[in-house]
Each structure stands twice: as C-alpha cells, then as structure tokens.
Design a protein around this motif. Structure first.
Motif, PDB file in Angstrom:
ATOM      1  N   LEU A 106       0.824  -1.212   0.000  1.00 35.73           N
ATOM      2  CA  LEU A 106       0.000   0.000   0.000  1.00 35.73           C
ATOM      3  C   LEU A 106       0.860   1.265   0.000  1.00 35.73           C
ATOM      4  O   LEU A 106       0.534   2.243  -0.678  1.00 35.73           O
ATOM      5  N   TYR A 109       2.214   2.060  -3.500  1.00 37.38           N
ATOM      6  CA  TYR A 109       1.216   2.536  -4.463  1.00 37.38           C
ATOM      7  C   TYR A 109       0.183   3.469  -3.832  1.00 37.38           C
ATOM      8  O   TYR A 109      -0.917   3.627  -4.355  1.00 37.38           O
ATOM      9  N   ARG A 110       0.547   4.118  -2.717  1.00 38.70           N
ATOM     10  CA  ARG A 110      -0.413   4.950  -2.002  1.00 38.70           C
ATOM     11  C   ARG A 110      -0.943   6.114  -2.835  1.00 38.70           C
ATOM     12  O   ARG A 110      -2.096   6.479  -2.723  1.00 38.70           O
ATOM     13  N   ILE A 113      -3.525   4.752  -5.457  1.00 36.92           N
ATOM     14  CA  ILE A 113      -4.662   4.205  -4.707  1.00 36.92           C
ATOM     15  C   ILE A 113      -5.435   5.337  -4.059  1.00 36.92           C
ATOM     16  O   ILE A 113      -6.664   5.406  -4.139  1.00 36.92           O
ATOM     17  N   SER A 114      -4.715   6.232  -3.413  1.00 37.88           N
ATOM     18  CA  SER A 114      -5.320   7.368  -2.730  1.00 37.88           C
ATOM     19  C   SER A 114      -6.073   8.258  -3.718  1.00 37.88           C
ATOM     20  O   SER A 114      -7.200   8.676  -3.460  1.00 37.88           O
ATOM     21  N   LEU A 117      -9.302   6.416  -4.850  1.00 31.36           N
ATOM     22  CA  LEU A 117     -10.330   6.382  -3.812  1.00 31.36           C
ATOM     23  C   LEU A 117     -10.903   7.759  -3.526  1.00 31.36           C
ATOM     24  O   LEU A 117     -12.088   7.912  -3.254  1.00 31.36           O
TER      25      LEU A 117
END
Length: 144
Positions: A106, A109-110, A113-114, A117
């Motif tokens: 995570l 790739y935050r 991903i962040s 989302l």
C-alpha cells in the motif's frame, strides 16, 4: 518536541495519509503526536537527520529519541491516543509479518490508490500535487 511525544513524518500530498493523520489528531486530546509534512519547504533544515526519500517510501516516526518505521509508527500512534486495542493485532506473531507486507504494498502505491479512492469515492482529505488538487466528483455526466 518533547521526548514523550511521537513525531510522525508523513506524505501530506496523499489524501488517505491526510485522512489518517486528521483522525489521529482528532483523538490526540493530550497533544502527544506531532505531525510533520515531508513536503514542507524547509524540511531538510529542520530535520537534517531524517532521510526524506526513505520517509516517503516507508512511514517514519520518532518516539523517545528512537526511530520507528511502518506499522510500528501506526501502532505507537494509536496506542498513545488510547486506541491500542484496535491496533493490538499488528503485534501478533502471525499478523505482524502479513500486515507489514500489506503495508509495504500500500505504501508503494499509495498515491494512485489514494487518488483513485478520493476522486471516485471521496475517501480521504484533499491534497495538492504540483498545483493540482484532488477533488471529489459527483459521478454525473455534465455534457449538455
């Protein structure tokens, strides 16, 4: 900074990171946690002992003069604000290595991903990246 406080160096350009830090600070009634944005202009001058590039890869903190990384920062932070039972499993022998591997994935790739989302579901707090802020969408088609 006091020796009994936890200093967390975090990526303020990450909407989910911002959300977690805000939730943490909301619970921090004793002001035991100090948050430091890794992207502030004078970071190197204020914290010459912290490797910003490494801290951007893996969450970095300092507690009682000792460095903490990754899930150890999370565990210490939530324990300090009285929510230790929620993060206690992060210390269990079977869960700890698995949680660490998931965290590393995570963390790597935050940003994407962040961003996904936040823009898709509005999860996280707004963050700006090179002048572009992530804005939540209402998922409607505005073509007229």
């Amino acid at each position: 900074m006091t020796r009994s406080s936890l200093t967390i160096f975090y990526d303020a350009q990450c909407p989910l990171c911002n959300l977690e830090m805000q939730k943490l600070k909301d619970q921090d009634t004793a002001a035991l946690i100090i948050l430091v944005d890794l992207h502030q202009e004078d970071f190197e001058q204020q914290f010459p002992h912290v490797d910003r590039a490494q801290a951007l890869k893996i969450l970095y903190g300092e507690y009682q003069g000792k460095p903490l990384r990754a899930m150890d920062v999370t565990h210490r932070a939530w324990t300090l604000v009285g929510r230790g039972t929620l993060v206690a499993p992060l210390r269990w022998p079977i869960v700890r290595p698995l949680a660490h591997l998931v965290y590393l994935l995570l963390a790597k790739y935050r940003r994407p991903i962040s961003h996904f989302l936040f823009t898709r579901f509005g999860l996280g707090l707004a963050a700006c990246d090179q002048g572009t802020c992530y804005e939540p969408t209402n998922h409607s088609n505005h073509r007229g």
